[in-house]
Write an enzyme that holds these catalytic residues in place. Structure first.
Site, PDB file in Angstrom:
ATOM      1  N   HIS A  34       0.863  -1.185   0.000  1.00  0.00           N
ATOM      2  CA  HIS A  34       0.000   0.000   0.000  1.00  0.00           C
ATOM      3  C   HIS A  34       0.901   1.238   0.000  1.00  0.00           C
ATOM      4  CE1 HIS A  34      -3.787   2.110   1.103  1.00  0.00           C
ATOM      5  NE2 HIS A  34      -2.999   2.890   1.833  1.00  0.00           N
ATOM      6  N   ASP A  36       1.110   5.279   0.018  1.00  0.00           N
ATOM      7  CA  ASP A  36       0.332   6.469   0.368  1.00  0.00           C
ATOM      8  C   ASP A  36       0.919   7.718  -0.265  1.00  0.00           C
ATOM      9  OD1 ASP A  36      -1.751   5.512   2.201  1.00  0.00           O
ATOM     10  OD2 ASP A  36      -0.066   4.844   3.430  1.00  0.00           O
ATOM     11  N   MET A  38       0.620  11.612  -0.878  1.00  0.00           N
ATOM     12  CA  MET A  38      -0.031  12.781  -0.256  1.00  0.00           C
ATOM     13  C   MET A  38       0.513  14.065  -0.860  1.00  0.00           C
ATOM     14  SD  MET A  38       0.286  11.626   3.697  1.00  0.00           S
ATOM     15  CE  MET A  38      -0.233  10.005   4.252  1.00  0.00           C
ATOM     16  N   HIS A  67      -2.656   4.592  -3.044  1.00  0.00           N
ATOM     17  CA  HIS A  67      -3.707   5.376  -2.382  1.00  0.00           C
ATOM     18  C   HIS A  67      -3.398   6.849  -2.602  1.00  0.00           C
ATOM     19  CE1 HIS A  67      -5.720   6.425   1.770  1.00  0.00           C
ATOM     20  NE2 HIS A  67      -6.349   6.951   0.736  1.00  0.00           N
ATOM     21  N   MET A  69      -3.969  10.403  -2.043  1.00  0.00           N
ATOM     22  CA  MET A  69      -4.594  11.425  -1.193  1.00  0.00           C
ATOM     23  C   MET A  69      -4.231  12.771  -1.795  1.00  0.00           C
ATOM     24  SD  MET A  69      -3.821   9.573   2.415  1.00  0.00           S
ATOM     25  CE  MET A  69      -2.658   8.454   1.670  1.00  0.00           C
ATOM     26  N   MET A 138     -11.470   4.706   5.223  1.00  0.00           N
ATOM     27  CA  MET A 138     -10.456   5.299   6.109  1.00  0.00           C
ATOM     28  C   MET A 138     -10.944   5.218   7.556  1.00  0.00           C
ATOM     29  SD  MET A 138      -7.984   6.121   4.194  1.00  0.00           S
ATOM     30  CE  MET A 138      -7.016   6.715   5.587  1.00  0.00           C
ATOM     31  N   ASP A 176      -8.284   1.121   6.343  1.00  0.00           N
ATOM     32  CA  ASP A 176      -6.975   1.784   6.366  1.00  0.00           C
ATOM     33  C   ASP A 176      -6.864   2.764   7.535  1.00  0.00           C
ATOM     34  OD1 ASP A 176      -4.582   3.009   5.789  1.00  0.00           O
ATOM     35  OD2 ASP A 176      -5.214   3.854   3.866  1.00  0.00           O
TER      36      ASP A 176
HETATM   37  C1  DX5 Z   1      -3.107   7.431   6.422  1.00  0.00           C
HETATM   38  C2  DX5 Z   1      -2.688   6.401   5.407  1.00  0.00           C
HETATM   39  C3  DX5 Z   1      -2.547   5.042   5.963  1.00  0.00           C
HETATM   40  C4  DX5 Z   1      -1.561   4.920   7.085  1.00  0.00           C
HETATM   41  C5  DX5 Z   1      -1.799   3.644   7.830  1.00  0.00           C
HETATM   42  O1  DX5 Z   1      -3.284   8.627   5.804  1.00  0.00           O
HETATM   43  O2  DX5 Z   1      -3.614   6.346   4.348  1.00  0.00           O
HETATM   44  O3  DX5 Z   1      -2.302   4.096   4.935  1.00  0.00           O
HETATM   45  O4  DX5 Z   1      -0.246   5.006   6.656  1.00  0.00           O
HETATM   46  O5  DX5 Z   1      -0.891   3.604   8.868  1.00  0.00           O
HETATM   47  P1  DX5 Z   1      -1.238   3.099  10.341  1.00  0.00           P
HETATM   48  O6  DX5 Z   1      -1.526   1.638  10.257  1.00  0.00           O
HETATM   49  O7  DX5 Z   1       0.013   3.422  11.080  1.00  0.00           O
HETATM   50  O8  DX5 Z   1      -2.448   3.878  10.814  1.00  0.00           O
HETATM   51 ZN    ZN Z   2      -3.474   4.616   2.916  1.00  0.00          ZN
END
Ligand code: DX5
Ligand code: ZN
Length: 217
Positions: A34, A36, A38, A67, A69, A138, A176
């Site tokens: 996964h 992330d 951002m 993912h 964001m 989420m 998530d």
């Molecule tokens: C949050 C992310 C998650 C996060 C999950 O914005 O989308 O994927 O990294 O991490 P944990 O398991 O540490 O909450």
């Molecule tokens: Zn994520």
């Protein structure tokens, strides 16, 4: 007993040793990676972008679950598809045209995922659910790893499971944020668990993974 897929969130990895981290997790038997992404606008944090996805792609053949964001994700779908994503998950809140985006992702030969912020009800997906391969619920406000699981998400996941039955849809239910051996007990309907801190920062990753996998048994 059904076992959920485990998708470690590379946000919690040691970026100075990313290739080793990926290899180590792969040896532990994780199912997806996964990633992330951002943008500092949709969420109050900046993580990594296209070059890192390309680098991760070089390190593994496991599915990359990207993912996004980011605001207006339609601007970058093709770029991330070419970078090596297998699943492209965008936020329902980040675009006025989720349907067009899903079509765009499918036309690139990729799987489409929709992510919902904690405050967005699963019912917004009533029409579109059969069109996507993944729904990412989420369970924290997106932007950071290591946050606490929000308790009302349990009810949302249950409602999504019911909606999936009702719509005769197949989308995988991915949860998530804040996943631990304790919080997974509250979401037995999940098909995919995204895990950051409680796996990658655990003192013993083998034990941590085992604890997650056996929590429901
Ligand atoms: C949050 C992310 C998650 C996060 C999950 O914005 O989308 O994927 O990294 O991490 P944990 O398991 O540490 O909450
Ligand atoms: Zn994520």
């Amino acid at each position: 007993m059904r076992k959920p897929l485990i998708a470690p969130s590379l946000l919690s990895a040691d970026f100075s040793r990313l290739a080793e981290e990926i290899q180590n997790l792969e040896q532990l038997g994780v199912d997806w990676f996964h990633c992330d992404v951002m943008d500092g606008a949709f969420v109050p944090n900046i993580s990594f972008g296209v070059p890192i996805i390309e680098a991760i792609r070089q390190c593994t053949t496991l599915p990359l679950d990207v993912h996004l964001m980011i605001q207006a994700p339609e601007r970058y779908i093709q770029t991330f598809a070419e970078a090596g994503a297998d699943i492209l998950t965008f936020h329902w809140e980040a675009t006025p045209h989720p349907d067009r985006l899903i079509q765009q992702i499918h036309s690139l030969g990729k799987q489409a995922g929709i992510a919902l912020n904690p405050a967005t009800p699963v019912e917004v997906l009533v029409d579109i659910l059969p069109e996507v391969e993944v729904v990412c619920v989420m369970s924290v406000n997106p932007g950071f790893g290591g946050q606490r699981f929000i308790p009302y998400i349990t009810h949302k996941v249950q409602r999504l499971w019911e909606l999936r039955q009702r719509r005769n849809a197949r989308a995988l239910i991915e949860v998530d944020g804040g996943i631990s051996p304790e919080t997974v007990l509250q979401i037995p309907q999940a098909d995919v668990l995204v895990v950051g801190h409680n796996l990658l920062r655990a003192p013993d990753r083998i034990k941590a993974l085992e604890a997650l996998r056996t929590a429901w048994m």
